[in-house]
Design a protein around this motif. Structure first.
Motif, PDB file in Angstrom:
ATOM      1  N   THR A  29      51.052  20.956  52.014  1.00 15.84           N
ATOM      2  CA  THR A  29      50.769  21.812  50.866  1.00 15.84           C
ATOM      3  C   THR A  29      49.293  21.934  50.553  1.00 15.84           C
ATOM      4  OG1 THR A  29      51.038  19.935  49.391  1.00 15.84           O
ATOM      5  CG2 THR A  29      52.997  21.275  49.817  1.00 15.84           C
ATOM      6  N   SER A  30      48.433  21.212  51.262  1.00 18.53           N
ATOM      7  CA  SER A  30      47.014  21.328  50.975  1.00 18.53           C
ATOM      8  C   SER A  30      46.483  22.634  51.524  1.00 18.53           C
ATOM      9  CB  SER A  30      46.249  20.158  51.610  1.00 18.53           C
ATOM     10  OG  SER A  30      46.415  20.179  53.015  1.00 18.53           O
ATOM     11  N   PRO A  31      45.473  23.223  50.864  1.00 19.64           N
ATOM     12  CA  PRO A  31      44.906  24.471  51.335  1.00 19.64           C
ATOM     13  C   PRO A  31      44.161  24.266  52.633  1.00 19.64           C
ATOM     14  CG  PRO A  31      43.611  23.590  49.552  1.00 19.64           C
ATOM     15  CD  PRO A  31      44.820  22.724  49.671  1.00 19.64           C
ATOM     16  N   LYS A  32      43.794  25.376  53.246  1.00 27.44           N
ATOM     17  CA  LYS A  32      43.131  25.299  54.538  1.00 27.44           C
ATOM     18  C   LYS A  32      41.831  24.519  54.471  1.00 27.44           C
ATOM     19  CE  LYS A  32      45.171  29.699  56.012  1.00 27.44           C
ATOM     20  NZ  LYS A  32      44.919  31.106  56.381  1.00 27.44           N
ATOM     21  N   GLY A  34      41.283  21.984  52.526  1.00 28.01           N
ATOM     22  CA  GLY A  34      41.528  20.581  52.262  1.00 28.01           C
ATOM     23  C   GLY A  34      40.921  20.092  50.965  1.00 28.01           C
ATOM     24  N   ALA A  35      40.344  20.971  50.144  1.00 29.75           N
ATOM     25  CA  ALA A  35      39.685  20.573  48.906  1.00 29.75           C
ATOM     26  C   ALA A  35      40.712  20.131  47.875  1.00 29.75           C
ATOM     27  CB  ALA A  35      38.852  21.727  48.356  1.00 29.75           C
ATOM     28  N   ARG A  36      40.382  19.083  47.163  1.00 33.40           N
ATOM     29  CA  ARG A  36      41.229  18.586  46.096  1.00 33.40           C
ATOM     30  C   ARG A  36      40.363  18.261  44.885  1.00 33.40           C
ATOM     31  NH1 ARG A  36      46.294  20.319  46.232  1.00 33.40           N
ATOM     32  NH2 ARG A  36      47.014  20.323  48.388  1.00 33.40           N
ATOM     33  N   ASN A  90      35.800  24.851  42.048  1.00 29.38           N
ATOM     34  CA  ASN A  90      36.581  25.284  43.199  1.00 29.38           C
ATOM     35  C   ASN A  90      35.655  25.794  44.305  1.00 29.38           C
ATOM     36  OD1 ASN A  90      38.181  27.731  44.645  1.00 29.38           O
ATOM     37  ND2 ASN A  90      39.622  26.146  43.981  1.00 29.38           N
ATOM     38  N   HIS A  91      34.585  26.463  43.877  1.00 27.82           N
ATOM     39  CA  HIS A  91      33.613  26.994  44.832  1.00 27.82           C
ATOM     40  C   HIS A  91      32.598  25.930  45.244  1.00 27.82           C
ATOM     41  CE1 HIS A  91      30.664  29.717  46.642  1.00 27.82           C
ATOM     42  NE2 HIS A  91      29.751  29.154  45.872  1.00 27.82           N
ATOM     43  N   LEU A  92      32.195  25.097  44.284  1.00 29.35           N
ATOM     44  CA  LEU A  92      31.123  24.124  44.527  1.00 29.35           C
ATOM     45  C   LEU A  92      31.567  22.747  44.027  1.00 29.35           C
ATOM     46  CD1 LEU A  92      28.091  23.842  45.450  1.00 29.35           C
ATOM     47  CD2 LEU A  92      27.499  24.123  43.030  1.00 29.35           C
ATOM     48  N   PRO A  93      32.263  21.975  44.857  1.00 34.34           N
ATOM     49  CA  PRO A  93      32.713  20.643  44.427  1.00 34.34           C
ATOM     50  C   PRO A  93      31.518  19.772  44.046  1.00 34.34           C
ATOM     51  CG  PRO A  93      33.794  21.304  46.473  1.00 34.34           C
ATOM     52  CD  PRO A  93      32.696  22.297  46.227  1.00 34.34           C
ATOM     53  N   PRO A  94      31.661  18.961  42.990  1.00 32.06           N
ATOM     54  CA  PRO A  94      30.525  18.148  42.522  1.00 32.06           C
ATOM     55  C   PRO A  94      30.308  16.891  43.360  1.00 32.06           C
ATOM     56  CG  PRO A  94      32.439  17.752  41.141  1.00 32.06           C
ATOM     57  CD  PRO A  94      32.844  18.814  42.126  1.00 32.06           C
ATOM     58  N   PRO A 206      43.284  27.701  47.013  1.00 27.07           N
ATOM     59  CA  PRO A 206      44.504  27.608  46.206  1.00 27.07           C
ATOM     60  C   PRO A 206      44.918  26.188  45.838  1.00 27.07           C
ATOM     61  CG  PRO A 206      44.786  29.208  47.961  1.00 27.07           C
ATOM     62  CD  PRO A 206      43.489  28.506  48.230  1.00 27.07           C
ATOM     63  N   GLY A 207      44.866  25.268  46.789  1.00 31.11           N
ATOM     64  CA  GLY A 207      45.326  23.909  46.508  1.00 31.11           C
ATOM     65  C   GLY A 207      44.563  23.269  45.366  1.00 31.11           C
ATOM     66  N   HIS A 208      43.254  23.369  45.422  1.00 23.54           N
ATOM     67  CA  HIS A 208      42.414  22.806  44.378  1.00 23.54           C
ATOM     68  C   HIS A 208      42.681  23.484  43.038  1.00 23.54           C
ATOM     69  CE1 HIS A 208      38.751  22.784  41.867  1.00 23.54           C
ATOM     70  NE2 HIS A 208      38.573  21.561  42.329  1.00 23.54           N
ATOM     71  N   PHE A 209      42.812  24.800  43.055  1.00 24.80           N
ATOM     72  CA  PHE A 209      42.966  25.575  41.829  1.00 24.80           C
ATOM     73  C   PHE A 209      44.275  25.238  41.123  1.00 24.80           C
ATOM     74  CE2 PHE A 209      43.034  29.573  39.339  1.00 24.80           C
ATOM     75  CZ  PHE A 209      41.714  29.569  38.905  1.00 24.80           C
ATOM     76  N   VAL A 210      45.361  25.171  41.882  1.00 20.35           N
ATOM     77  CA  VAL A 210      46.668  24.848  41.306  1.00 20.35           C
ATOM     78  C   VAL A 210      46.676  23.416  40.774  1.00 20.35           C
ATOM     79  CG1 VAL A 210      49.114  24.541  41.832  1.00 20.35           C
ATOM     80  CG2 VAL A 210      47.891  26.517  42.737  1.00 20.35           C
TER      81      VAL A 210
END
Length: 401
Positions: A29-32, A34-36, A90-94, A206-210
């Motif tokens: 279920t992770s987005p392409k 892989g961001a979380r 979502n665009h720029l992870p800290p 998507p994965g991070h956003f949801v």
């Protein structure tokens, strides 16, 4: 288990992943990307929800048309900028140190706004406006650090934010109707900003956003539990209060279940976004996770405000305002869920809208009967919504398996 058997099983799973259609239980279920969600973002959300606690406190003290209007104006500005930060990370992870420092500065500004919220329209308006100006400035700066395309996209929206903050600061120096006029103008600027500038040019993960919005909803639902403790005001807990607290607990617990459905719904939402191209994905995300979440979050604020009044004298008739707030809070939440389902096509709509309308009919039950009876009626409606979700999932299972 032998090494040969293990190797065969691993090879079988590899082939199955390549050939079998995705299912809710087997798909990655992770987005392409892989961001979380990072722990700093979760920390940020905790600071943000402090503002919801303050809004519920403001509303519990002034359950009038004026009080509701103030809460709506403050809520919209806060929710708009939270959405901006959700898109930002979502665009720029800290991950870099200077990104984290700036994000912490944004958190501190949300804290200042939260402290100024109770008197934002008389006395602390300047502090609120300065806090908001810092929030929008940090937001624009971080987006500018995210690359040329991100900076160009943000330059289209940043002027709306800056002018809105200036209007709030200006309102802090004034009194009377002009204060509300300036606040309404500032909110109006935020409303028209995405319409005029659009949301193209963002590569949404998507994965991070949801996950980010799901975590926020958990924290916001938890605010209802805090309201139970605040409502008792440190007094004794006789059996009547304990019983009512347990019954009230069913409301946020049921609303949690309606939103998440044991994470199945989050998976469907992520899949719905993943299937879109970049432009349509951004538009879908804005509709589902910003606009459709507005009634849900407002509903939770109303519930938290009403619970503080409900828990004190559970077996007595509720005053009109808290009875209305409790029922309308549940109605708004269920209506928002139905809207959310309809946008992403991930759950039932018709029954949830019906349940939302029926929730409003619980107002006279609490006002002329008792708080406990209204809580029970609302709990039954939420339970029926859960049953509807379960039936929809069984009926539509073939689309996900």
């Amino acid at each position: 288990m032998s090494q040969t058997t293990s190797a065969r099983l691993a090879e079988g799973f590899r082939k199955q992943e390549e050939t079998v259609e995705p299912t809710a239980s087997s798909v990655d279920t992770s987005p392409k990307s892989g961001a979380r969600v990072t722990t700093l973002e979760l920390f940020f959300d905790l600071a943000f929800v402090f503002n919801f606690t303050q809004l519920a406190r403001v509303l519990s003290r002034d359950m009038t048309v004026r009080g509701v209007g103030r809460v709506l104006l403050i809520f919209w500005l806060l929710w708009w900028m939270y959405g901006g930060y959700a898109w930002l990370t979502n665009h720029l992870p800290p991950h870099r140190r200077h990104h984290r420092i700036l994000l912490l500065l944004g958190m501190a500004s949300f804290l200042v706004i939260g402290l100024a919220t109770p008197n934002a329209f008389h006395g602390d308006g300047v502090a609120f406006g300065i806090g908001y100006l810092v929030i929008v400035s940090v937001h624009a700066t971080l987006f500018a650090l995210g690359g040329t395309q991100a900076a160009r996209n943000m330059l289209r929206i940043a002027p709306f934010h800056t002018v809105g903050a200036a209007l709030i600061i200006w309102a802090g120096f004034l009194d009377g109707w002009v204060v509300y006029a300036l606040w309404i103008t500032a909110v109006g600027l935020e409303v028209i900003a995405p319409v005029l500038t659009g949301v193209s040019g963002f590569e949404l993960k998507p994965g991070h956003f949801v996950e980010r919005h799901g975590l926020l909803m958990i924290i916001a639902l938890g605010d209802s539990f805090l309201a139970l403790g605040i409502g008792t005001d440190g007094g004794q807990a006789p059996p009547s209060v304990v019983t009512t607290a347990v019954l009230i607990f069913v409301i946020p617990a049921g609303l949690w279940w309606v939103y998440f459905d044991e994470s199945e719904k989050a998976w469907r939402a992520e899949l719905a976004l993943e299937r879109q191209d970049a432009v349509h994905r951004s538009r879908l995300a804005l509709a589902a996770f910003f606009y459709a979440h507005v009634p849900m979050l407002l509903g939770l604020i109303l519930i938290a405000a009403a619970v503080k009044k409900t828990i004190v004298h559970p077996y007595e008739p509720l005053a009109g305002a808290p009875s209305t707030a409790l029922a309308c809070g549940v109605a708004l939440y269920l209506g928002g869920i139905a809207w959310f389902h309809g946008i992403l096509k991930i759950g039932p709509q018709r029954f949830h809208f019906t349940a939302a309308l029926l929730a409003v009919l619980a107002i006279p039950v609490g006002h002329y009967g008792s708080a406990v009876i209204e809580v029970v009626v609302l709990g039954v409606l939420i339970g029926a919504a859960l049953l509807s979700d379960h039936r929809w999932t069984k009926k539509m299972a073939h689309l996900y398996h």
